[in-house]
Design a protein around this motif. Structure first.
Motif, short mmCIF file in Angstrom:
data_model
loop_
_atom_site.label_atom_id
_atom_site.label_comp_id
_atom_site.label_asym_id
_atom_site.label_seq_id
_atom_site.Cartn_x
_atom_site.Cartn_y
_atom_site.Cartn_z
N THR A 1 -4.60 12.71 3.04
CA THR A 1 -5.06 11.75 4.05
C THR A 1 -6.26 10.97 3.54
OG1 THR A 1 -4.30 13.25 5.79
CG2 THR A 1 -5.82 11.52 6.44
N GLN A 2 -7.17 11.68 2.89
CA GLN A 2 -8.36 11.02 2.35
C GLN A 2 -7.97 9.95 1.33
OE1 GLN A 2 -11.53 11.56 3.21
NE2 GLN A 2 -11.33 13.37 4.50
N VAL A 3 -7.01 10.26 0.48
CA VAL A 3 -6.56 9.30 -0.54
C VAL A 3 -5.97 8.06 0.12
CG1 VAL A 3 -4.88 8.90 -2.38
CG2 VAL A 3 -6.21 11.01 -2.36
N ALA A 4 -5.12 8.27 1.12
CA ALA A 4 -4.46 7.14 1.79
C ALA A 4 -5.47 6.26 2.51
CB ALA A 4 -3.41 7.65 2.76
N LEU A 5 -6.41 6.85 3.21
CA LEU A 5 -7.40 6.06 3.94
C LEU A 5 -8.36 5.34 3.00
CD1 LEU A 5 -8.22 8.35 7.00
CD2 LEU A 5 -6.59 6.46 6.84
N ARG A 6 -8.65 5.98 1.88
CA ARG A 6 -9.54 5.34 0.91
C ARG A 6 -8.93 4.04 0.38
NH1 ARG A 6 -13.97 7.43 -2.88
NH2 ARG A 6 -14.17 8.88 -1.15
N LEU A 7 -7.61 4.02 0.27
CA LEU A 7 -6.94 2.81 -0.18
C LEU A 7 -7.24 1.64 0.76
CD1 LEU A 7 -4.95 1.41 -2.11
CD2 LEU A 7 -3.08 2.30 -0.70
N LEU A 8 -7.49 1.95 2.03
CA LEU A 8 -7.78 0.92 3.03
C LEU A 8 -9.26 0.54 3.07
CD1 LEU A 8 -5.63 2.45 5.91
CD2 LEU A 8 -5.13 0.32 4.70
N CYS A 9 -10.08 1.30 2.33
CA CYS A 9 -11.53 1.14 2.50
C CYS A 9 -12.27 0.65 1.26
CB CYS A 9 -12.14 2.48 2.93
SG CYS A 9 -11.61 3.04 4.56
N VAL A 10 -11.67 0.76 0.09
CA VAL A 10 -12.38 0.40 -1.14
C VAL A 10 -11.52 -0.53 -1.98
CG1 VAL A 10 -13.60 2.62 -1.15
CG2 VAL A 10 -11.50 2.35 -2.49
N PRO A 11 -12.12 -1.27 -2.91
CA PRO A 11 -11.34 -2.12 -3.80
C PRO A 11 -10.32 -1.30 -4.58
CG PRO A 11 -13.66 -2.68 -3.93
CD PRO A 11 -13.58 -1.44 -3.11
N LEU A 12 -9.21 -1.94 -4.92
CA LEU A 12 -8.10 -1.24 -5.57
C LEU A 12 -8.53 -0.55 -6.86
CD1 LEU A 12 -5.10 -0.55 -5.61
CD2 LEU A 12 -4.67 -2.75 -6.74
N ARG A 13 -9.37 -1.21 -7.66
CA ARG A 13 -9.80 -0.61 -8.92
C ARG A 13 -10.57 0.68 -8.69
NH1 ARG A 13 -13.32 -4.31 -12.85
NH2 ARG A 13 -14.71 -4.15 -11.05
N GLU A 14 -11.43 0.68 -7.68
CA GLU A 14 -12.19 1.90 -7.38
C GLU A 14 -11.26 3.00 -6.85
OE1 GLU A 14 -15.58 1.35 -4.93
OE2 GLU A 14 -16.28 -0.44 -6.01
N TRP A 15 -10.28 2.60 -6.04
CA TRP A 15 -9.34 3.59 -5.53
C TRP A 15 -8.58 4.26 -6.66
CZ3 TRP A 15 -3.88 3.73 -5.64
CH2 TRP A 15 -3.30 4.74 -4.85
N ARG A 16 -8.10 3.46 -7.59
CA ARG A 16 -7.37 4.03 -8.71
C ARG A 16 -8.24 4.97 -9.52
NH1 ARG A 16 -4.44 -1.68 -10.36
NH2 ARG A 16 -2.49 -1.35 -9.21
N ARG A 17 -9.49 4.59 -9.71
CA ARG A 17 -10.40 5.46 -10.46
C ARG A 17 -10.60 6.79 -9.74
NH1 ARG A 17 -14.79 2.41 -10.56
NH2 ARG A 17 -14.08 1.24 -12.39
N SER A 18 -10.76 6.73 -8.43
CA SER A 18 -10.97 7.98 -7.67
C SER A 18 -9.74 8.87 -7.71
CB SER A 18 -11.37 7.66 -6.23
OG SER A 18 -10.28 7.09 -5.51
N VAL A 19 -8.54 8.27 -7.63
CA VAL A 19 -7.30 9.05 -7.68
C VAL A 19 -7.15 9.71 -9.05
CG1 VAL A 19 -4.78 8.92 -7.62
CG2 VAL A 19 -6.12 7.69 -5.93
N ASP A 20 -7.62 9.02 -10.09
CA ASP A 20 -7.54 9.56 -11.44
C ASP A 20 -8.64 10.58 -11.74
OD1 ASP A 20 -5.32 8.05 -12.01
OD2 ASP A 20 -6.46 6.38 -12.84
N GLN B 1 0.84 -1.21 0.00
CA GLN B 1 0.00 0.00 0.00
C GLN B 1 0.87 1.26 0.00
OE1 GLN B 1 -2.14 -1.15 3.50
NE2 GLN B 1 -3.95 -1.82 2.37
N ARG B 2 1.94 1.24 0.74
CA ARG B 2 2.86 2.39 0.73
C ARG B 2 3.46 2.58 -0.65
NH1 ARG B 2 6.02 3.25 6.36
NH2 ARG B 2 4.41 2.55 7.81
N GLU B 3 3.80 1.46 -1.28
CA GLU B 3 4.36 1.53 -2.62
C GLU B 3 3.38 2.15 -3.60
OE1 GLU B 3 5.74 -1.60 -6.11
OE2 GLU B 3 5.98 -2.20 -4.00
#
Length: 385
Positions: free
Chosen positions: A296-315, A272-274
């Protein structure tokens, strides 16, 4: 003659102009600048010609030539001050007479505190102090080598150089000279001393400081009544920064924030850090009086949603179930902040029983942790509402 009267006499002889202000003693806070008459917004209150500044150009050539070519301006200015203590009749004697004493500096700035107190600094302040220690070690090594080249008849104690190094760190102003531009010095090393102006105390909002090739000018940011203290702003800094760099914290600081790296990073595994580092979101997590930062929101979201959704939100994409995802993030944040409160309270309890360092230093640390607790408490209440 009072040392501040002597400073003003000398400064005016050097072309410094004061308009409705003068140095004064501030009860419980040392020296500051106060209005001697009513001042209006945008009034010019101080004018300092650049010929009066102490800069890299004013450091004697016999000093600079014995330092490495890439020596920092900070280290050179500190060397000039330190070697000046070995001589008499300095042209800057009236100026030198008003700076804080070595004992005052060492009592105030965390870098010189008993190292046993350092673990009780908030992590952002501790990180700054550790960077200071590294920079000082490099500058001091260059200074020691220069002394050997100079064949100085009198050794300069490490504490003497540390004192002048810290004076340089706390009392200089940003300034660009042809040489700093030519040498492409980093912004943090484009520093100069200027008389009288270095007596202004800090406020979150203060008078405007500007400069050109000819002078520095300070202009009133608002109306000041006669007798009122007049401030400048050292920058939009948190109290952790002010504590580490200047040795004080403000009771009311609109720019204050709490570092959350230790809170958030402890929850992340190596992968996750990577992923966060790849996207530029590893570390730098903070909250202030109004919000928890996007990082902070981005980092915590990584712990809360599937990876594909996290990537979409970051993009910047729109994710299904956004409200539910944010609710998960908020619940996790609330849990982590409640846990952090426990650590804060334990730190405050321990500080109350310590007998290391000076009482004023421990009181400063307690005050800072109380401020941090207040900001965390406010965020928790907002998440619960």
């Amino acid at each position: 003659m009072d040392i501040y009267d002597e400073l003003l006499r000398w400064a005016k002889g050097e072309g410094v102009e004061l308009f409705g202000i003068e140095p004064c003693r501030i009860p419980g806070r040392g020296i500051g600048i106060a209005a001697t008459r009513d001042i209006q917004k945008d009034d010019r209150i101080l004018h300092v010609p650049t010929t009066t500044l102490r800069t890299i150009e004013t450091v004697p050539k016999h000093i600079t030539k014995n330092f490495p070519k890439d020596a920092r301006v900070h280290g050179l200015l500190a060397a000039d001050l330190a070697l000046e203590t070995l001589s008499s009749g300095s042209k800057y004697a009236a100026w030198n007479a008003v700076v804080p004493s070595q004992s005052d500096i060492f009592a105030t700035l965390p870098l010189t505190w008993d190292p046993a107190l350092h673990p009780f600094l908030p992590p952002p302040a501790l990180a700054l102090v550790q960077k200071q220690l590294s920079k000082f070690a490099l500058d001091h090594a260059s200074f020691q080598a220069a002394l050997q080249s100079l064949h100085s008849p009198s050794p300069v104690a490490r504490d003497t150089y540390l004192y002048t190094w810290l004076l340089t760190n706390t009392r200089t102003f940003y300034f660009e000279t042809p040489r700093t531009l030519r040498l492409r010095l980093p912004c943090e090393d484009r520093m100069v001393f200027q008389p009288v102006a270095d007596l202004f105390n800090h406020a979150a909002v203060g008078c405007a400081v500007s400069f050109d090739a000819a002078s520095f000018t300070i202009t009133a940011d608002r109306a000041y009544a006669a007798g009122e203290e007049v401030y400048i702003c050292y920058g939009q800094h948190s109290n952790d920064f002010l504590l580490a760099e200047y040795g004080f914290v403000m009771e009311e600081n609109r720019w204050d924030e709490v570092g959350l790296d230790e809170v958030v990073l402890a929850e992340l595994d190596a992968k996750q850090r990577e992923r966060l580092e790849e996207r530029g979101f590893l570390g730098g997590y903070v909250l202030d009086a109004d919000t928890v930062c996007y990082r902070t929101q981005v980092a915590l979201r990584l712990l809360c949603v599937p990876l594909r959704e996290w990537r979409r939100s970051v993009d910047g994409g729109v994710c299904e179930g956004e409200e539910a995802a944010q609710a998960k993030v908020d619940r996790l944040l609330l849990k982590l902040l409640r846990k952090y409160l426990g650590k804060i309270d334990k730190t405050l309890e321990t500080l109350g029983t310590l007998d290391i360092g000076e009482a004023g230093q421990r009181e400063m640390l307690s005050m800072r942790w109380q401020q941090i607790r207040g900001l965390v408490d406010k965020t928790i209440m907002g998440l619960q509402s």
